[in-house]
Write a protein that holds these residues in place. Structure first.
Motif, PDB file in Angstrom:
ATOM      1  N   THR A  10       0.841  -1.202   0.000  1.00 33.11           N
ATOM      2  CA  THR A  10       0.000   0.000   0.000  1.00 33.11           C
ATOM      3  C   THR A  10       0.873   1.248   0.000  1.00 33.11           C
ATOM      4  OG1 THR A  10      -1.773  -1.128   1.195  1.00 33.11           O
ATOM      5  CG2 THR A  10      -1.781   1.272   1.272  1.00 33.11           C
ATOM      6  N   VAL A  11       1.948   1.182   0.762  1.00 33.48           N
ATOM      7  CA  VAL A  11       2.913   2.288   0.818  1.00 33.48           C
ATOM      8  C   VAL A  11       4.278   1.751   0.422  1.00 33.48           C
ATOM      9  CG1 VAL A  11       4.004   4.031   2.270  1.00 33.48           C
ATOM     10  CG2 VAL A  11       1.616   3.415   2.660  1.00 33.48           C
ATOM     11  N   GLN A  12       4.934   2.424  -0.519  1.00 28.02           N
ATOM     12  CA  GLN A  12       6.249   1.978  -0.966  1.00 28.02           C
ATOM     13  C   GLN A  12       7.278   3.085  -0.742  1.00 28.02           C
ATOM     14  OE1 GLN A  12       6.264   0.398  -4.942  1.00 28.02           O
ATOM     15  NE2 GLN A  12       4.618  -1.062  -4.520  1.00 28.02           N
ATOM     16  N   PHE A  13       8.462   2.664  -0.355  1.00 35.76           N
ATOM     17  CA  PHE A  13       9.565   3.583  -0.047  1.00 35.76           C
ATOM     18  C   PHE A  13      10.521   3.652  -1.228  1.00 35.76           C
ATOM     19  CE2 PHE A  13      13.913   4.127   1.737  1.00 35.76           C
ATOM     20  CZ  PHE A  13      13.753   5.396   2.280  1.00 35.76           C
ATOM     21  N   HIS A  14      10.917   4.879  -1.602  1.00 36.21           N
ATOM     22  CA  HIS A  14      11.845   5.079  -2.714  1.00 36.21           C
ATOM     23  C   HIS A  14      12.995   5.969  -2.263  1.00 36.21           C
ATOM     24  CE1 HIS A  14       8.983   3.424  -5.691  1.00 36.21           C
ATOM     25  NE2 HIS A  14       8.063   3.998  -4.935  1.00 36.21           N
ATOM     26  N   LYS A  15      14.216   5.508  -2.547  1.00 33.97           N
ATOM     27  CA  LYS A  15      15.391   6.309  -2.217  1.00 33.97           C
ATOM     28  C   LYS A  15      15.698   7.269  -3.358  1.00 33.97           C
ATOM     29  CE  LYS A  15      19.060   4.745  -0.377  1.00 33.97           C
ATOM     30  NZ  LYS A  15      20.277   4.023   0.047  1.00 33.97           N
ATOM     31  N   PHE A  16      16.019   8.537  -2.988  1.00 38.20           N
ATOM     32  CA  PHE A  16      16.402   9.523  -3.988  1.00 38.20           C
ATOM     33  C   PHE A  16      17.809  10.059  -3.756  1.00 38.20           C
ATOM     34  CE2 PHE A  16      11.686  10.160  -3.800  1.00 38.20           C
ATOM     35  CZ  PHE A  16      11.412   9.589  -5.032  1.00 38.20           C
ATOM     36  N   THR A  70       8.636  13.245   2.968  1.00 40.20           N
ATOM     37  CA  THR A  70       7.353  12.907   2.362  1.00 40.20           C
ATOM     38  C   THR A  70       7.529  12.368   0.948  1.00 40.20           C
ATOM     39  OG1 THR A  70       6.421  14.732   3.661  1.00 40.20           O
ATOM     40  CG2 THR A  70       5.033  13.809   1.926  1.00 40.20           C
ATOM     41  N   ALA A  71       8.455  12.947   0.186  1.00 36.00           N
ATOM     42  CA  ALA A  71       8.640  12.567  -1.214  1.00 36.00           C
ATOM     43  C   ALA A  71       9.154  11.140  -1.380  1.00 36.00           C
ATOM     44  CB  ALA A  71       9.606  13.546  -1.887  1.00 36.00           C
ATOM     45  N   ASN A  72       9.698  10.536  -0.319  1.00 34.56           N
ATOM     46  CA  ASN A  72      10.239   9.179  -0.425  1.00 34.56           C
ATOM     47  C   ASN A  72       9.161   8.096  -0.469  1.00 34.56           C
ATOM     48  OD1 ASN A  72      12.723  10.523   1.511  1.00 34.56           O
ATOM     49  ND2 ASN A  72      13.288   9.383  -0.315  1.00 34.56           N
ATOM     50  N   PHE A  73       7.909   8.477  -0.263  1.00 33.27           N
ATOM     51  CA  PHE A  73       6.858   7.465  -0.157  1.00 33.27           C
ATOM     52  C   PHE A  73       5.792   7.647  -1.231  1.00 33.27           C
ATOM     53  CE2 PHE A  73       8.778   7.788   3.998  1.00 33.27           C
ATOM     54  CZ  PHE A  73       8.926   6.462   4.361  1.00 33.27           C
ATOM     55  N   ARG A  74       5.323   6.520  -1.746  1.00 33.22           N
ATOM     56  CA  ARG A  74       4.198   6.475  -2.669  1.00 33.22           C
ATOM     57  C   ARG A  74       3.071   5.680  -2.013  1.00 33.22           C
ATOM     58  NH1 ARG A  74       6.767   9.840  -4.484  1.00 33.22           N
ATOM     59  NH2 ARG A  74       7.691  10.089  -6.548  1.00 33.22           N
TER      60      ARG A  74
END
Length: 604
Positions: free
Chosen positions: A492-498, A597-601
């Motif tokens: 449901t929630v995914q973490f993305h590294k930037f 906040t931007a790290n999560f979808r």
């Protein structure tokens, strides 16, 4: 085949040996070697020797920056260089070689040109501290601003340059100027001076910075036998003069800037504290003590006179249960003032939650209501009514702290008290009100504020169950004053590294370690105090009604302190708000490494 492999290994070792000798004979490198049966231990020894070489080279530059002591200059420089952690020595190269006795030799070397890059890491950290100090000063968080500016001064003294410039800013001149300027703009004004016993006076002061109320300021005074610490909040501070100090006609207030007790919040500051020179600033303000009457605040209140309290409550909107709300306020203040467990149990016998919370609040914070006259605003909320805010004095004896706090009381639709919490700073509250005017999302922001206030109060009342829930891996639903878990569908929630953010598995393990420590601290520490250095609410662009909460948390107790970055991801799409993510990063200051906040979808 065996012969060929052995021959290749011999050639490989020969090339390494030649390279090693070339490095040692060159004047372009610092180097060191270590031998051990453990590769990591051997590398540590090699880095120790390498650090000694750098220390000898740069020692002269540190002469004016090292604290005077009986220690050897080179040893002190080595201590400073060790604070530039091995993780910072990113360009150190290694050569590993097995020894005949089974041990491993590790040879480490670093180009002298790369040493400047090692010190650049420290400059970046100073820059992060200064930027955060600036943000804190702009919103009146003078305590956090002074602490960060002063800690940046210590970091500055761990660099060999006499004049440190980074990104166009001269740190050497700018940081002390900022500290002096901030201190000079702080003013104390006596508001109330009441003799409450033969050898006890209660002093209330108004505190401003640049003519505006401070959000947070720490200061101390000498009472004749001890140093007493006081915390002012939202423009006011109240404290007691006991014994001989009750006869004082003047009081010297020392604005706190050095924060010795907070040095362990950052490992590098703790390591540097007894090594580098610590600058001294003129931070003394003299307060003339003369009896004054309690100040009047211009409101349009509805006066309710109870047996013990003069309630001047300002109601926002149509609230039909004004008398019931006032009665509930008076009853709560009566039991807090009495501090009698039997009275609390009797009054709130039908509400175990409130019964236990009030007892814990009194036991761990030693609160005192600061005025018989309560001037506060009552507003309608999602589940009933809210009263902001009642000024209290908290006393933490083992950390020598007297703190001005404000309580927020929550009432059900029938006017009965159902919860209470310590409030966030008024300047933050007003800022969120202003932000909501653009997004027309006050309901969401208000519920975030309520949750953060509940979270902070869980520490002050040592409600470990709430803290456990706060950091649980499951999602949380906020139902009135209750917090419940909810299992969500996978992904449901995914973490993305930037950038340089840690992996999410690391964040999960960090939370588990943090919770384990909190259980120990709750059980072993006499006094605990928690506060927020910054607090931002960020609406997510590509997910309606989803918000990120980004804040810095500082924590002090009788024998332990820490500091870190806390992140929450909250969703207001359903009837009851949901918290998807809680991330904790201790002692992390680099913006590129913070989870945001931007790290999560969110996929719903």
């Amino acid at each position: 085949m065996k012969f060929q492999i052995v021959l290749l290994l011999m050639i490989f070792n020969l090339i390494q040996a030649q390279t090693k000798e070339q490095i040692k004979n060159s004047t372009d490198y610092y180097y060191g070697s270590g031998v051990s049966s453990n590769v990591r231990e051997a590398r540590d020894r090699a880095l120790e020797e390498l650090t000694e070489q750098i220390a000898v080279r740069v020692a002269k530059s540190f002469e004016l920056k090292i604290q005077e002591s009986s220690g050897n200059l080179d040893d002190n420089v080595k201590s400073i260089l060790k604070t530039h952690s091995t993780a910072t020595l990113k360009n150190v190269k290694t050569i590993k070689k097995p020894m005949a006795d089974g041990r491993i030799e590790v040879f480490c070397y670093l180009s002298k040109k790369e040493v400047a890059k090692v010190f650049d890491e420290r400059k970046r950290l100073i820059s992060d501290f200064v930027q955060n100090a600036e943000k804190n000063e702009r919103v009146g968080q003078c305590a956090n601003s002074l602490k960060l500016y002063y800690f940046s001064m210590l970091l500055l003294n761990s660099l060999p340059e006499q004049n440190v410039v980074y990104n166009g800013m001269n740190f050497t001149t700018t940081i002390p100027e900022r500290i002096n300027s901030l201190i000079s703009k702080i003013h104390f004004e006596l508001v109330d001076d009441v003799k409450i016993a033969v050898k006890e006076r209660e002093i209330t002061v108004k505190i401003t910075h640049a003519a505006l109320p401070v959000a947070l300021l720490d200061f101390t005074f000498w009472d004749g036998s001890n140093q007493v610490s006081v915390q002012g909040r939202d423009g006011f501070a109240t404290f007691h003069l006991l014994g001989a100090s009750s006869a004082f006609k003047n009081l010297k207030l020392n604005i706190k800037y050095a924060y010795y007790d907070a040095r362990d919040e950052y490992n590098v500051i703790a390591d540097l504290w007894n090594v580098v020179d610590k600058p001294v600033f003129d931070a003394v303000k003299t307060l003339k003590l003369t009896t004054k009457s309690e100040r009047d605040v211009l409101v349009k209140p509805q006066k309710v006179q109870t047996q013990n309290w003069n309630l001047k409550l300002e109601y926002e909107g149509d609230i039909p249960l004004t008398e019931k709300v006032a009665q509930s306020v008076a009853e709560f203040l009566d039991v807090v003032t009495a501090g009698d467990k039997k009275q609390i149990r009797q009054k709130y016998k039908n509400d175990p939650f409130l019964n236990e919370k009030i007892q814990s609040y009194i036991a761990y914070n030693h609160p005192k209501v600061l005025s018989k006259t309560i001037q506060a605003k009552v507003c309608k909320t999602k589940s009933g009514y809210e009263l902001r805010k009642i000024r209290m004095l908290h006393n933490y004896a083992t950390i020598n702290k007297q703190a001005t706090e404000y309580l927020v009381l929550d009432f059900a639709e029938n006017g009965e008290l159902i919860d209470f919490n310590t409030s966030i700073a008024e300047n933050l509250y007003n800022e969120f009100v202003k932000q909501s005017e653009f997004g027309r999302d006050w309901n969401q922001r208000h519920q975030i504020i309520k949750f953060i206030e509940k979270y902070r109060t869980a520490y002050l009342t040592r409600t470990i169950e709430t803290v456990d829930l706060m950091f649980a891996e499951d999602a949380l639903i906020l139902i009135g004053r209750r917090i419940e878990r909810k299992i969500l569908p996978e992904n449901t929630v995914q973490f993305h590294k930037f950038g340089n953010e840690p992996d999410y598995e690391y964040i999960r393990l960090t939370k588990e370690k943090y919770l384990s420590r909190q259980r120990t601290v709750f059980n072993s520490q006499k006094d605990i105090f928690l506060d927020f250095g910054s607090f931002d609410i960020v609406q997510k662009n590509n997910a309606k009604n989803v918000y990120g909460v980004e804040m810095r948390q500082s924590y002090a107790s009788t024998t332990y302190s820490d500091e870190g970055y806390l992140f929450l991801l909250m969703d207001f799409s359903e009837r009851d708000p949901m918290i998807y993510v809680r991330a904790w990063q201790p002692n992390e200051w680099s913006d590129s490494s913070l989870v945001r906040t931007a790290n999560f979808r969110v996929y719903k």
